[in-house]
Design a protein around this motif. Structure first.
Motif, short mmCIF file in Angstrom:
data_model
loop_
_atom_site.label_atom_id
_atom_site.label_comp_id
_atom_site.label_asym_id
_atom_site.label_seq_id
_atom_site.Cartn_x
_atom_site.Cartn_y
_atom_site.Cartn_z
N TYR A 169 -15.17 2.57 60.73
CA TYR A 169 -14.92 2.35 59.30
C TYR A 169 -14.43 0.77 59.50
O TYR A 169 -13.41 0.70 60.53
N ALA A 170 -14.12 0.18 58.03
CA ALA A 170 -13.86 -0.49 58.30
C ALA A 170 -12.48 -0.43 57.12
O ALA A 170 -12.97 -0.21 55.97
N THR A 171 -11.29 -0.95 56.80
CA THR A 171 -10.70 -0.94 55.29
C THR A 171 -10.56 -2.64 54.94
O THR A 171 -10.47 -2.94 55.67
N GLY A 172 -10.14 -2.67 53.78
CA GLY A 172 -9.83 -3.82 52.93
C GLY A 172 -9.95 -3.60 51.48
O GLY A 172 -9.56 -2.53 50.99
N GLN A 173 -9.88 -5.23 50.48
CA GLN A 173 -9.14 -5.14 49.16
C GLN A 173 -10.39 -5.87 48.68
O GLN A 173 -10.87 -7.07 49.41
N VAL A 174 -11.01 -5.44 47.77
CA VAL A 174 -11.98 -7.13 47.26
C VAL A 174 -10.98 -7.37 46.02
O VAL A 174 -9.72 -7.12 45.58
N ILE A 175 -11.01 -8.56 46.66
CA ILE A 175 -9.73 -10.06 46.16
C ILE A 175 -10.52 -10.60 44.94
O ILE A 175 -9.63 -10.57 43.72
N GLY A 232 -22.40 -10.33 41.02
CA GLY A 232 -23.25 -9.67 41.53
C GLY A 232 -22.95 -9.93 42.72
O GLY A 232 -22.83 -9.51 43.93
N LEU A 233 -21.85 -10.58 42.98
CA LEU A 233 -20.56 -11.02 44.52
C LEU A 233 -19.90 -11.24 44.61
O LEU A 233 -18.70 -11.77 43.58
N TYR A 234 -19.05 -10.91 45.66
CA TYR A 234 -17.59 -10.54 44.76
C TYR A 234 -16.89 -11.26 47.11
O TYR A 234 -17.13 -11.22 48.17
N PHE A 235 -15.20 -11.34 46.63
CA PHE A 235 -15.48 -11.70 47.46
C PHE A 235 -13.63 -10.94 48.93
O PHE A 235 -12.97 -10.19 47.42
N VAL A 236 -14.43 -10.64 49.70
CA VAL A 236 -13.69 -8.75 50.06
C VAL A 236 -12.40 -9.83 51.01
O VAL A 236 -12.96 -10.72 51.63
N ARG A 237 -11.72 -8.77 51.74
CA ARG A 237 -10.63 -9.54 52.76
C ARG A 237 -10.87 -7.80 53.73
O ARG A 237 -10.07 -6.64 52.87
N PHE A 238 -10.90 -7.94 54.66
CA PHE A 238 -11.16 -7.06 55.72
C PHE A 238 -9.89 -7.09 56.27
O PHE A 238 -9.02 -7.91 55.80
N LEU A 263 -7.58 -11.24 58.47
CA LEU A 263 -8.89 -12.13 57.96
C LEU A 263 -8.99 -12.85 57.00
O LEU A 263 -8.78 -13.06 56.03
N PRO A 264 -10.03 -14.13 56.92
CA PRO A 264 -10.89 -14.72 56.05
C PRO A 264 -11.29 -13.98 54.73
O PRO A 264 -11.82 -13.05 55.12
N LEU A 265 -11.27 -14.80 54.17
CA LEU A 265 -12.18 -13.81 52.55
C LEU A 265 -14.02 -14.33 53.20
O LEU A 265 -14.35 -14.71 53.71
N GLU A 266 -14.56 -12.28 52.76
CA GLU A 266 -15.92 -12.45 53.05
C GLU A 266 -16.60 -12.44 52.22
O GLU A 266 -16.18 -11.73 51.26
N LEU A 267 -17.79 -12.77 51.83
CA LEU A 267 -18.63 -13.17 50.50
C LEU A 267 -19.39 -11.23 50.89
O LEU A 267 -20.24 -10.90 51.78
N VAL A 268 -20.07 -10.43 49.41
CA VAL A 268 -20.65 -9.54 49.68
C VAL A 268 -20.77 -9.24 48.54
O VAL A 268 -20.66 -8.40 47.44
N PRO A 269 -22.56 -9.06 48.79
CA PRO A 269 -23.02 -8.31 47.52
C PRO A 269 -22.95 -7.38 46.64
O PRO A 269 -22.47 -6.36 48.00
#
Length: 98
Positions: A23-29, A35-41, A48-54
């Motif tokens: 599993y991974a953990t992180g925060q929705v930034i 319908g599209l969020y920046f998250v940081r694992f 780690l850099p921000l990632e886009l997650v739908p």
């Protein structure tokens, strides 16, 4: 979806299960677009850099209706959930009689 509903995930902490059992953990930034969020694992030693997650990916479930993403208001709530012992399942190894 209204912006109020879409903004609810901003700031939430999460766990996400991988098919390999890890599993991974992180925060929705923040919300990037509808319908599209920046998250940081969480990284082990570096940020780690921000990632886009739908949102669709965040709502996915397995064939058994098991949610892959879980959301928490605080890190403490997430850590408490991660540290909680899993409920054991009883599996019968005896073949039923005919």
């Amino acid at each position: 979806m209204s912006n109020k509903v879409l903004e609810t995930l901003t700031g939430m902490y999460f766990t996400v299960d991988d098919p390999d059992g890890s599993y991974a953990t992180g925060q929705v930034i923040r919300l990037a677009a509808e319908g599209l969020y920046f998250v940081r694992f969480d990284g082990n030693e570096v940020t780690l850099p921000l990632e886009l997650v739908p949102i669709g990916e965040m709502l996915e479930t397995t064939e058994e209706e098991y949610k892959l993403w879980r959301f928490f208001d605080t890190i403490e709530e997430r850590d408490k959930w991660l540290d909680a012992p899993s409920k054991p399942r009883v599996i019968s190894l005896v073949r039923p009689t005919k």
